[in-house]
Design a protein around this motif. Structure first.
Motif, PDB file in Angstrom:
ATOM      1  N   VAL A 106       0.836  -1.203   0.000  1.00 42.74           N
ATOM      2  CA  VAL A 106       0.000   0.000   0.000  1.00 42.74           C
ATOM      3  C   VAL A 106       0.869   1.251   0.000  1.00 42.74           C
ATOM      4  CG1 VAL A 106      -1.678   1.326   1.333  1.00 42.74           C
ATOM      5  CG2 VAL A 106      -1.966  -1.145   1.063  1.00 42.74           C
ATOM      6  N   ALA A 107       1.973   1.227   0.730  1.00 49.85           N
ATOM      7  CA  ALA A 107       2.879   2.384   0.747  1.00 49.85           C
ATOM      8  C   ALA A 107       3.403   2.686  -0.651  1.00 49.85           C
ATOM      9  CB  ALA A 107       4.036   2.126   1.711  1.00 49.85           C
ATOM     10  N   ARG A 108       3.679   1.646  -1.419  1.00 52.68           N
ATOM     11  CA  ARG A 108       4.166   1.852  -2.785  1.00 52.68           C
ATOM     12  C   ARG A 108       3.098   2.444  -3.694  1.00 52.68           C
ATOM     13  NH1 ARG A 108       6.831  -2.950  -1.335  1.00 52.68           N
ATOM     14  NH2 ARG A 108       5.192  -4.277  -2.229  1.00 52.68           N
ATOM     15  N   LEU A 109       1.832   2.254  -3.344  1.00 51.64           N
ATOM     16  CA  LEU A 109       0.736   2.788  -4.146  1.00 51.64           C
ATOM     17  C   LEU A 109       0.402   4.238  -3.809  1.00 51.64           C
ATOM     18  CD1 LEU A 109      -1.816  -0.170  -4.262  1.00 51.64           C
ATOM     19  CD2 LEU A 109      -0.756   0.933  -6.245  1.00 51.64           C
ATOM     20  N   ARG A 110       0.843   4.731  -2.657  1.00 51.11           N
ATOM     21  CA  ARG A 110       0.434   6.052  -2.210  1.00 51.11           C
ATOM     22  C   ARG A 110       0.779   7.177  -3.205  1.00 51.11           C
ATOM     23  NH1 ARG A 110      -1.247   6.664   3.234  1.00 51.11           N
ATOM     24  NH2 ARG A 110      -0.688   8.868   3.087  1.00 51.11           N
ATOM     25  N   PRO A 111       1.957   7.196  -3.807  1.00 53.75           N
ATOM     26  CA  PRO A 111       2.209   8.254  -4.790  1.00 53.75           C
ATOM     27  C   PRO A 111       1.231   8.217  -5.966  1.00 53.75           C
ATOM     28  CG  PRO A 111       4.264   7.227  -4.108  1.00 53.75           C
ATOM     29  CD  PRO A 111       3.163   6.388  -3.555  1.00 53.75           C
ATOM     30  N   PHE A 112       0.881   7.028  -6.417  1.00 56.58           N
ATOM     31  CA  PHE A 112      -0.084   6.915  -7.510  1.00 56.58           C
ATOM     32  C   PHE A 112      -1.459   7.400  -7.074  1.00 56.58           C
ATOM     33  CE2 PHE A 112      -3.361   4.463  -9.789  1.00 56.58           C
ATOM     34  CZ  PHE A 112      -3.092   4.890 -11.084  1.00 56.58           C
ATOM     35  N   ILE A 113      -1.886   7.008  -5.870  1.00 49.85           N
ATOM     36  CA  ILE A 113      -3.182   7.455  -5.349  1.00 49.85           C
ATOM     37  C   ILE A 113      -3.215   8.981  -5.260  1.00 49.85           C
ATOM     38  CG2 ILE A 113      -4.777   7.355  -3.393  1.00 49.85           C
ATOM     39  CD1 ILE A 113      -3.544   4.602  -2.722  1.00 49.85           C
ATOM     40  N   THR A 114      -2.129   9.568  -4.798  1.00 47.43           N
ATOM     41  CA  THR A 114      -2.052  11.027  -4.664  1.00 47.43           C
ATOM     42  C   THR A 114      -2.175  11.704  -6.023  1.00 47.43           C
ATOM     43  OG1 THR A 114      -0.669  10.815  -2.681  1.00 47.43           O
ATOM     44  CG2 THR A 114      -0.635  12.935  -3.831  1.00 47.43           C
ATOM     45  N   ARG A 115      -1.486  11.158  -7.026  1.00 41.80           N
ATOM     46  CA  ARG A 115      -1.574  11.740  -8.369  1.00 41.80           C
ATOM     47  C   ARG A 115      -2.991  11.666  -8.910  1.00 41.80           C
ATOM     48  NH1 ARG A 115       3.211   8.855  -9.141  1.00 41.80           N
ATOM     49  NH2 ARG A 115       2.163   7.309 -10.463  1.00 41.80           N
ATOM     50  N   VAL A 116      -3.640  10.531  -8.711  1.00 44.45           N
ATOM     51  CA  VAL A 116      -5.013  10.365  -9.196  1.00 44.45           C
ATOM     52  C   VAL A 116      -5.937  11.360  -8.502  1.00 44.45           C
ATOM     53  CG1 VAL A 116      -6.986   8.795  -9.311  1.00 44.45           C
ATOM     54  CG2 VAL A 116      -4.694   7.945  -9.810  1.00 44.45           C
ATOM     55  N   ALA A 117      -5.823  11.478  -7.187  1.00 43.75           N
ATOM     56  CA  ALA A 117      -6.674  12.420  -6.449  1.00 43.75           C
ATOM     57  C   ALA A 117      -6.451  13.848  -6.935  1.00 43.75           C
ATOM     58  CB  ALA A 117      -6.398  12.313  -4.948  1.00 43.75           C
TER      59      ALA A 117
END
Length: 396
Positions: A106-117
């Motif tokens: 999940v930590a590795r996904l956080r930058p992607f989630i932030t970009r999408v948001a």
């Protein structure tokens, strides 16, 4: 108890009904269960927690419905998901899925989630009403889970539509049709990935299918469907519910706006206050069981009202009040026991990132319509808004 999906008042605010039932008896026989079978509805916290962890309550729907006539035509990959299984099959499948939702993953996904948001919030107008469900709550988790599974961007609107149809309470034809559409799609996607492997989590499951874990083809497609649907439906509802709760409680909204680092700790109370899963998925007793004040015979369906349990005043004093200082870590919004939501770490990351971004960029955000005009989804299983009209003002 009448069918709640047909009562707009219940959909708008189910908690008075749950309170009345709980005060009478926290476990009651009702007539709105699965497939028309009389069921037992659990509304008390202690009873709900016990039911969710009781090995005498099976989730193996194939056993329950064996020999029973049904006009339903759910695709087997949807009818027989990991959620509809018991150990040891459930244990084996969950072990595979858990790898996608570890703290590190999940930590590795956080930058992607932030970009999408951020990309989604870039599209919010600041001078006219805007639907925060369609503009953030739904697309954010859809994009994230589709990215995790390797679903191409062009296919994501269809996937989201089929998923929504799976929760169309009172519309078995729509549900059954959607189950075949989404299962057929995932079957084709698995075939495509075998021809051209990638680095998605679905590719990892395919490797497990062809390797030591020996997933059957049905299990592989079923896991893919479950991850796709569960990976965004509940999070979308949770985010819409959380935004509404904060907008209706301006003091708490102001507090988080001024102290954004407290958002992670506030998530448990937001999840408790208006649970995205209203009623847990199907269970039935394999032997006679006593829950609270009620004796339940063997072979009876049991429905656990997670939203009701999370408003039980014996566990959460003043439960109808949103209190972000409350220690609500014991909430049941993600379930409890061996079937507790495996994707909870990802859901909480998405909620945290989305709320941080909204409060930082739109400090003057407010509802654009009176709360009584809000429309809720007509479904028994989940609780979520059809839309959330807001004014996303950048200044109060």
């Amino acid at each position: 108890m009448t069918d709640p999906a047909k009562d707009p008042r219940f959909l708008r605010n189910p908690y008075p009904t749950y309170d009345a039932m709980r005060s009478s008896c926290p476990v009651q026989r009702v007539h709105s269960g699965s497939g028309g079978h009389p069921s037992y509805l659990v509304t008390g916290y202690a009873e709900a927690r016990e039911a969710l962890g009781n090995a005498s309550l099976s989730k193996d729907t194939a056993v329950f419905f064996a020999g029973k006539k049904s006009r339903r035509r759910l695709h087997p990959a949807v009818a027989r998901t990991m959620l509809a299984s018991d150990p040891p099959r459930h244990t084996r499948l969950r072990k595979l899925v858990t790898k996608a939702f570890t703290t590190g993953a999940v930590a590795r996904l956080r930058p992607f989630i932030t970009r999408v948001a951020d990309d989604l919030l870039d599209q919010w107008p600041t001078d006219e009403p805007f639907d925060a469900v369609a503009g953030l709550a739904v697309p954010l988790p859809v994009i994230v889970i589709c990215e995790l599974l390797g679903v191409p961007p062009a296919d994501r609107p269809d996937v989201q539509g089929w998923s929504a149809d799976l929760f169309a309470a009172g519309e078995p034809g729509i549900i059954d049709t959607a189950s075949h559409a989404i299962a057929d799609y995932m079957t084709d996607l698995v075939a495509d990935k075998r021809e051209a492997p990638g680095r998605s989590f679905l590719d990892a499951l395919i490797s497990a299918r062809d390797g030591d874990d020996h997933l059957s083809e049905e299990e592989l497609v079923s896991l893919a469907v479950l991850l796709l649907v569960a990976g965004h439906e509940t999070t979308a509802n949770a985010l819409g519910n959380a935004l509404l709760a904060l907008l209706r409680n301006p003091a708490e909204l102001d507090h988080l706006r001024g102290s954004p680092d407290e958002i992670p700790a506030a998530l448990d109370e937001l999840l408790r206050f208006d649970s995205a899963v209203s009623t847990s998925t199907f269970r039935f007793t394999t032997e006679a069981v006593t829950l609270g004040c009620t004796d339940i015979p063997a072979g009876a369906p049991v429905l656990v009202a997670l939203g009701a349990a999370n408003r039980d005043p014996t566990r959460f004093p003043a439960p109808d009040q949103l209190d972000l200082n409350r220690n609500a870590t014991a909430h049941l919004a993600f379930g409890h026991g061996i079937h507790r939501c495996v994707g909870a770490p990802l859901a909480k990351a998405e909620l945290e990132i989305a709320l941080r971004a909204v409060l930082a960029r739109f400090p003057g955000i407010r509802l654009a319509v009176p709360t009584e005009q809000l429309e809720w989804r007509r479904t028994r299983l989940v609780r979520g808004l059809v839309s959330l009209p807001i004014l996303a003002q950048q200044r109060p």
